[in-house]
Each structure stands twice: as C-alpha cells, then as structure tokens.
Design an enzyme around this catalytic site. Sequence first.
Site, PDB file in Angstrom:
ATOM      1  CG  HIS A   1      -3.670  -3.145   3.358  1.00  0.00           C
ATOM      2  ND1 HIS A   1      -2.663  -2.773   4.229  1.00  0.00           N
ATOM      3  CD2 HIS A   1      -4.162  -2.007   2.817  1.00  0.00           C
ATOM      4  CE1 HIS A   1      -2.558  -1.450   4.228  1.00  0.00           C
ATOM      5  NE2 HIS A   1      -3.445  -0.961   3.376  1.00  0.00           N
TER       6      HIS A   1
ATOM      7  CB  CYS B   1      -0.994  -0.031   1.153  1.00  0.00           C
ATOM      8  SG  CYS B   1      -2.363   1.139   0.940  1.00  0.00           S
TER       9      CYS B   1
ATOM     10  CD  GLU C   1      -1.644  -5.906   5.709  1.00  0.00           C
ATOM     11  OE1 GLU C   1      -1.787  -4.691   6.005  1.00  0.00           O
ATOM     12  OE2 GLU C   1      -1.178  -6.278   4.604  1.00  0.00           O
TER      13      GLU C   1
END
Length: 243
Positions: free
Chosen positions: A216, A121, A218
């Site tokens: 993202h 990002c 994660e």
Amino acid sequence: MSFAARPLIAIPARFAASTSALRYAAEVNARALIEAVWRAGGEPVTLHPHAPGGRADPAEVGARLARFYGVLLPGGGDVAPGRYSAEPHASVYDVDAEQDGFDLEVAHQAMELGLPLLAICRGMQVVNVALGGTLHQDMGGPERSHRHYVHRVAVRPGTLLARATGATQVTASCYHHQRIDRVGMGLTVTARAADATVEGLELPCHRGWFVAVQWHPEDTACGDAAQRGVFGALVRAAAHTGG
C-alpha cells in the site's frame, strides 16, 4: 500542475457494510489513497461498482472509463476463488460478487483502452486474475501473512516501478494474507519480498503505463519519496494520455 489541468483518475469504490457518519452502508475509498492522487496532481474520482449478479457489462464499463485519463484499482477484500477456478479456503473474507465483477471488467477495459493503470494490493490480484493468473488464498496463517507488516522489497532495475520509485530497494507497508500464485498472461514480475512473495507486476504489451504493487504505497506516501513517486508516475502518464 494547475487545478484546471488535473487529469481525471477513476478509482472504483469499495463497498462498506457500515459507516458511523453516514448511518448506512456506504461506498468508500481510503482517504490516504485519495490524498496521494490529489497530492500528485490528479483529480481522483470514485466510481460506483455496477455489476448486477457479479457480471459487469463491458460496453457500459468501457463507456464510463472513456472520459478518464487513468485508472487506480485499490485494495480491499479477497477475490472470490471461483474467479480463478479454485475452491475457497477458510480464511477468505469480504468477498463481494458485484465488486469482483466490476473490478475485473475495469481491469479489462483499462487494458483495452490503453489507459495508465496503477493496481494496489487487491488491485494487483485483480489484474492477475483478469489475465488468467491464480492466487495463493492463504500465506500460511498469521505468522506468515503480511498484515500490518513493513518490510524491504527488491525492485528489478530498469522497470517502470524502479523508475517511479527511483530505487531498487523500497520499504513497503503491507496488509494482505494472499499473494500471487501463477502469474497472468503477459505479466512480468518486477519486485519480490525476501520470502519470494511477488510484490510487483508490469504488463510490457500494455499501450499505456501499467504498474501493480502488492503493498500500500498510500500508507507512507506523505513521508516516503519512493512511494510518492508511484502516484506521481501514474498522474504524469495520465496527463500525457490527456494530451
């Protein structure tokens, strides 16, 4: 991978104005991000951003990174538009000169040292700016931004990103209102959204593994093998660097 063999992955901290549990301003990283690196077999280590006056000492940053086998540049606030010679848009937020100065130098030094580098990002925007690229400061207001936005991303076959995810189409969890404008020197686009937003970059001339994504991974790495694969590829490259 055994605990003793976990390669050290440097992750610059994000400045936080307040944290209830600590009572004061803090330096943090998202738990999901740390856990994704750990789950992949890496040892995540948070780095204090040190760049007095917005300028980091290249020798100092290089020396601090020398003991690491990989670097992860995480998400965060906007990069100051002055870093790419632009006037600020009204939507720009959470700009911090020391954060910018440190992150940009970490990007430079990771590339100089040939360390495996995953940029997420804001991290992707940082490496783009570090290599002379520019950003669209606002994607057109709330109706066009990618905040709290889950969408399909097309990944170019044969790229490091395609090999890491094992796919040419992935479902990406995004949170950003800016995007790449002019691509930085030496970078190639490896993924795009349906609205043409650049979602992935690679640096073919980099001596180590290098992947940058605008989303993202994660957020969904726990249940999505493609997103998990991004962290796995970083850690494998770091382990190889470590010997």
